[in-house]
Design an enzyme around this catalytic site. Structure first.
Site, PDB file in Angstrom:
ATOM      1  N   HIS A 410       0.811  -1.219   0.000  1.00  0.00           N
ATOM      2  CA  HIS A 410       0.000   0.000   0.000  1.00  0.00           C
ATOM      3  C   HIS A 410       0.844   1.270   0.000  1.00  0.00           C
ATOM      4  O   HIS A 410       0.327   2.369  -0.224  1.00  0.00           O
ATOM      5  CB  HIS A 410      -0.947   0.012   1.209  1.00  0.00           C
ATOM      6  CG  HIS A 410      -2.305   0.550   0.897  1.00  0.00           C
ATOM      7  ND1 HIS A 410      -2.511   1.575  -0.002  1.00  0.00           N
ATOM      8  CD2 HIS A 410      -3.539   0.219   1.366  1.00  0.00           C
ATOM      9  CE1 HIS A 410      -3.802   1.848  -0.073  1.00  0.00           C
ATOM     10  NE2 HIS A 410      -4.451   1.042   0.739  1.00  0.00           N
ATOM     11  N   ASP A 414      -2.087   1.919  -4.849  1.00  0.00           N
ATOM     12  CA  ASP A 414      -3.349   2.312  -4.235  1.00  0.00           C
ATOM     13  C   ASP A 414      -4.417   1.252  -4.510  1.00  0.00           C
ATOM     14  O   ASP A 414      -4.323   0.472  -5.469  1.00  0.00           O
ATOM     15  CB  ASP A 414      -3.824   3.651  -4.796  1.00  0.00           C
ATOM     16  CG  ASP A 414      -2.882   4.797  -4.422  1.00  0.00           C
ATOM     17  OD1 ASP A 414      -2.247   4.702  -3.356  1.00  0.00           O
ATOM     18  OD2 ASP A 414      -2.786   5.758  -5.205  1.00  0.00           O
TER      19      ASP A 414
END
Length: 438
Positions: A410, A414
């Site tokens: 992450h 995204d």
């Protein structure tokens, strides 16, 4: 008689130490020239150490699981060579006397190393490691012959025989043995001669030292989960048309290799990647640099007897589905037989992990650090689905459905990017003719 120290040679670029994973000699053994002494594991491969001289082993550098630095003494061998006879190779250090225990042994330490053995796999496959074979279970003793004067119905006798119970040992308040008496015996009796059908038996505890490949997997998985904030996205894909096309291709393949789902999935991934370069990347978190790779060097999580390994398909984007199938078979066989080269186990930019026939509804695979994503196809199941017919009405049809998982870093990827990538990949898998379009 002279003693010589065999030092651990430089066995790989950038390698500072190696782990002892197996000794093939013991103190006091006679060894010949070129005889195998030990197996040493680096971050990338296992290397066999051979004796350059003949003689008797007088000291070993530590136990299995210990780390030895490059250039440190590994084995001391006492040879029959006289001083100055030239029998010893220049690479060996001559010493006149070594007291027992003088060999330096590096303390074992766990480092965060680049994850070369992948993943589940990294991934779920890491929990599928083979466990040691259970100890042989004792067979239930045969029941003793029931005495003829014990009264019981045929049904009670049959049940007692199935349970291995001697009716003579069962107490009853009446003149004959009844089912209630058997129940009471099972609940409160001494259990003489009784073993419940299909019952498990306790076996001795085992203590297994975590060394070699298993240690590397443990370190890599821990480093990945500790350093990377994972998230996993799962979507359902209708692979009915893909499976039909695969069957047609296999029926007309001629001398070409048989296709599984994997090369078709890899081909779809390679076609999807150019629009999503953030997926095919590696993140150097120490330097704070993300490298988006132009070529797809696809890691393929492979289960072996030694543990999970990740051989790499180089330039997967330049191979057709039959070339991919050939390379998948070659690399998987090399990994399982321990013949994979160091360069075949490193440099992946994206990894795919599959549990094969075990399938599973969904997986949350662990990223093969320093990559930023790992893809996990799950099992294919047949289910009824609602669809539109040619007249625009609803109909129910049989469909082959597969869940596809992707775990991402992450910090780099995204959630929108991951979902969009899977949706684009889904288009190729559900309309497989696009795989062969320019």
């Amino acid at each position: 008689m002279r003693r010589f120290v065999f030092k651990l040679p430089d066995i790989g670029e950038g390698i500072s130490e190696a782990e002892i994973v197996a000794w093939h000699v013991a103190v006091g053994d006679r060894v010949e020239e070129d005889q195998q002494l030990a197996d040493m594991m680096t971050d990338k491969a296992t290397v066999e150490m051979e004796s350059p001289v003949a003689g008797t082993v007088v000291e070993l550098a530590g136990e299995v699981g210990d780390q030895v630095s490059i250039g440190a003494a590994l084995v001391v061998i006492e040879t029959d060579a006289d001083e100055g006879d030239g029998a010893i190779e220049p690479s060996l250090e001559t010493i006149d006397d070594i007291a027992p225990g003088d060999l330096p042994v590096e303390e074992t330490r766990a480092e965060e190393v680049e994850a070369q053995f992948e993943a589940e796999t990294p991934g779920v496959e890491a929990v599928l490691e083979p466990f040691p074979s259970p100890a042989k279970q004792e067979e239930a003793p045969a029941p003793s012959p029931t005495r003829a004067h014990v009264l019981a119905s045929p049904a009670v006798r049959a049940r007692a025989a199935d349970l291995g119970i001697d009716l003579a040992s069962v107490k009853s308040d009446g003149d004959r043995i009844r089912h209630a008496d058997l129940d009471a015996y099972l609940r409160y009796g001494t259990g003489q001669g009784y073993h419940a059908p299909h019952a498990s038996h306790a076996r001795a505890d085992e203590t297994i030292k975590v060394i070699g490949m298993r240690r590397r997997i443990a370190e890599n998985m821990a480093a990945s989960k500790r350093a990377i904030p994972h998230f996993t996205y799962v979507d359902e894909i209708d692979v009915t048309a893909l499976e039909e096309m695969r069957a047609d291709l296999n029926a007309n393949r001629g001398a070409r290799p048989k296709l599984t789902m994997l090369p078709l999935l890899i081909a779809a991934i390679c076609k999807t990647i150019p629009a999503f370069p953030m997926i095919n990347a590696r993140y150097d978190d120490e330097a704070g640099v993300v490298t988006r790779h132009g070529s797809v060097h696809l890691g393929m999580a492979t289960q072996t007897d030694a543990g999970l390994m990740v051989p790499v398909i180089r330039d997967a984007q330049d191979r057709n589905v039959w070339q991919l199938a050939t390379e998948i078979g070659r690399l998987a066989e090399a990994a399982r037989t321990g013949k994979a080269k160091s360069e075949e186990l490193s440099g992946s930019t994206l990894t795919i992990t599959s549990l094969g026939p075990l399938g599973g509804i969904a997986t949350t695979p662990v990223i093969n650090r320093p990559e930023v994503a790992i893809i996990g196809p799950n099992k294919i199941v047949e289910r009824p689905v609602f669809a539109k017919n040619n007249q625009g009405g609803d109909e129910i049809r049989r469909a082959k459905l597969m869940n596809l998982s992707i775990s991402c870093d992450h910090r780099v990827v995204d959630g929108w990017d991951a979902a969009s990538f899977v949706q684009a990949l889904k288009k190729y898998l559900e309309t497989p003719v696009l795989l062969f379009a320019d």
